[in-house]
Design an enzyme around this catalytic site. Structure first.
Site, PDB file in Angstrom:
ATOM      1  N   TRP A 133       0.876  -1.222   0.016  1.00  0.00           N
ATOM      2  CA  TRP A 133       0.060   0.213  -0.159  1.00  0.00           C
ATOM      3  C   TRP A 133       0.890   1.293   0.032  1.00  0.00           C
ATOM      4  CZ3 TRP A 133      -1.969   2.697   4.846  1.00  0.00           C
ATOM      5  CH2 TRP A 133      -3.161   3.619   4.607  1.00  0.00           C
ATOM      6  N   ASP A 214      -0.646  -5.385   9.981  1.00  0.00           N
ATOM      7  CA  ASP A 214      -1.620  -4.303   9.540  1.00  0.00           C
ATOM      8  C   ASP A 214      -2.837  -5.291   9.239  1.00  0.00           C
ATOM      9  OD1 ASP A 214      -2.938  -2.334   8.554  1.00  0.00           O
ATOM     10  OD2 ASP A 214      -1.717  -1.800   6.778  1.00  0.00           O
ATOM     11  N   LYS A 250     -13.059  -0.429   6.519  1.00  0.00           N
ATOM     12  CA  LYS A 250     -13.707  -1.511   5.836  1.00  0.00           C
ATOM     13  C   LYS A 250     -14.683  -2.440   6.174  1.00  0.00           C
ATOM     14  CE  LYS A 250      -9.962   0.020   3.836  1.00  0.00           C
ATOM     15  NZ  LYS A 250      -9.509   0.694   2.475  1.00  0.00           N
TER      16      LYS A 250
HETATM   17  N1  PLP Z   1      -3.603  -0.629   5.572  1.00  0.00           N
HETATM   18  C1  PLP Z   1      -3.755  -1.072   4.418  1.00  0.00           C
HETATM   19  C2  PLP Z   1      -3.146  -2.220   3.567  1.00  0.00           C
HETATM   20  C3  PLP Z   1      -4.872  -0.259   3.622  1.00  0.00           C
HETATM   21  O1  PLP Z   1      -5.223  -0.824   2.578  1.00  0.00           O
HETATM   22  C4  PLP Z   1      -5.559   0.695   4.146  1.00  0.00           C
HETATM   23  C5  PLP Z   1      -6.557   1.472   3.470  1.00  0.00           C
HETATM   24  O2  PLP Z   1      -6.574   1.531   2.357  1.00  0.00           O
HETATM   25  C6  PLP Z   1      -5.225   1.138   5.425  1.00  0.00           C
HETATM   26  C7  PLP Z   1      -4.205   0.548   6.217  1.00  0.00           C
HETATM   27  C8  PLP Z   1      -5.891   2.207   6.410  1.00  0.00           C
HETATM   28  O3  PLP Z   1      -6.938   2.556   6.079  1.00  0.00           O
HETATM   29  P1  PLP Z   1      -7.542   3.575   7.157  1.00  0.00           P
HETATM   30  O4  PLP Z   1      -6.750   4.614   7.810  1.00  0.00           O
HETATM   31  O5  PLP Z   1      -8.551   4.277   6.322  1.00  0.00           O
HETATM   32  O6  PLP Z   1      -8.294   2.688   8.242  1.00  0.00           O
END
Ligand code: PLP
Length: 401
Positions: A133, A214, A250
């Site tokens: 990511w 994560d 999500k």
């Molecule tokens: N880590 C991964 C791999 C992700 O794909 C995302 C969101 O796309 C996140 C962390 C963190 O998302 P958020 O800060 O919206 O919870």
């Protein structure tokens, strides 16, 4: 003249910029597969029924106040979040050797965890998957860590480069931090098997590598909260230490509420208490304390047996719709006789498919078919519907023939 006159225009975020371009396109057939957010069959954002019910409960409760939360956030939310990710029977919870703090969704949890490690952990290097990511390297660099990569994805098989992964982690200096996607790897949709996880665990523990999980998609990959948390629970079961960043963006559809949690599993309750005291020193000057609303919604749902069960059903329905989109896209390419092996579309897991399309092909599909995705060929399966699959299949067919 302005003291900022020397500034150059910064580029759009590579992921969020896809939506910016999509919004500017007047075509009626345009399709946004860039965004990492769930959409219904009708292409609409979804607020879960359980979330609406929880919000109604919160509104009806006239005793609710909006005082500041403590630095660590909503304490009941923290306890319930630890239970959700580690399992109700987790030895770490029973022995009280875990600290959990509410953070600003997954991103905030990663950042707080990163800054804590940069300040208090002896090794300052974090290994992240190649690819990963796009925000990961930026988060950890700004947290004060040195970012290196380990091999993960094999473009030839569009699957896991397990040998490369073992070699790179095996060659990492003892004690290095390793970021692991708990499930539904972003952007590839490629996860290790449980047997491979066990090998990774043994290697990492034998070298004293520090796992930082994560977990942005618990329940979204398989449809089961417990199945998707399995790799983390394997690492906790061996008694070793680890960090876990959780996001409710999500799996509860709470994207804009920015609700998540950072847990640090320690060897003893005594250490966990001191770790928490230091986490507070990281958080206080960063944003003082986290927001109350999203965490309250999550707590209402997790504490109530009926709402919890209803949530698991809604979550499973989202996961199932995504899996069904994979099957439909795969079938559509098969019936068109599109050259190439597209079985990775049904083998990969979670929100994204890493199609293997290159930047030139992506750009062709955007120009000729008004289909938007990140330039690495990643498409959000959650952004597809039965109605739009044929259009995407036509575009892929056209670009590879
Ligand atoms: N880590 C991964 C791999 C992700 O794909 C995302 C969101 O796309 C996140 C962390 C963190 O998302 P958020 O800060 O919206 O919870």
């Amino acid at each position: 003249g302005s003291v900022f006159a020397h500034l150059v225009q910064a580029p759009e975020d590579p992921i969020l910029g896809v939506t910016v371009a999509y919004n500017k396109d007047p075509s009626p057939v345009k399709l946004n597969l860039g965004v990492g957010a769930y959409r219904t069959e009708e292409g609409k954002p979804l607020v879960l029924n359980v979330v609406r019910k929880a919000e109604q409960q919160l509104i009806n409760d006239r005793t609710r106040i909006k005082e500041y939360l403590p630095i660590v956030g909503l304490v009941e939310f923290n306890k319930l979040s630890a239970k959700l990710i580690l399992g109700a029977d987790s030895p770490a919870i029973r022995e009280n050797r875990i600290t959990t703090v509410e953070c600003l969704s997954g991103t905030g949890s990663l950042r707080v965890g990163g800054e804590f490690l940069a300040k208090h952990y002896h090794q300052k290097t974090i290994y992240i998957t190649q690819p990963t990511w796009g925000n990961h390297p930026k988060i950890f660099t700004l947290a004060g860590l040195t970012v290196k990569t380990y091999r993960y994805y094999d473009p030839a098989t569009r699957g896991l480069n397990f040998q490369g992964l073992l070699e790179d982690l095996g060659a990492a200096p003892a004690g290095s931090i390793v970021l692991l996607h708990a499930c539904a790897h972003n952007p590839t949709g490629v996860d290790p098997t449980i047997q491979q996880w066990e090998q990774i665990r043994q290697l990492m523990r034998s070298k004293g590598l520090m796992p930082f999980f994560d977990s942005a998609y618990q329940g979204f990959a398989s449809g089961s909260l417990d199945t998707d948390a399995k790799p983390i629970r394997m690492f906790v079961a061996d008694g070793g230490e680890c960090l876990v960043a959780q996001s409710y963006a999500k799996n509860m559809g709470l994207y804009g509420e920015r609700v998540g949690a950072l847990s640090i599993v320690c060897k003893s309750a005594d250490v966990a208490g001191r770790v928490e005291s230091q986490l507070k020193l990281v958080i206080r000057p960063m944003y003082s304390s986290p927001p109350i609303h999203g965490a309250s919604i999550v707590a209402v749902i997790l504490r109530d047996k009926n709402l919890f069960n209803e949530w698991t059903l809604e979550l499973k329905a989202m996961a199932d719709r995504i899996i069904s989109m994979r099957k439909q896209l795969f079938e559509a390419l098969r019936t068109r006789g599109t050259p190439g092996d597209w079985s990775h579309i049904i083998k990969q897991i979670g929100m994204f498919t890493f199609t293997g399309l290159n930047p030139a092909q992506v750009s062709f599909m955007t120009k000729e078919y008004h289909i938007y995705m990140t330039s690495d060929g990643r498409i959000s399966m959650a952004g597809l519907s039965s109605k739009t699959v044929p259009h995407l299949a036509d575009a892929i067919h056209a670009v590879v023939t």
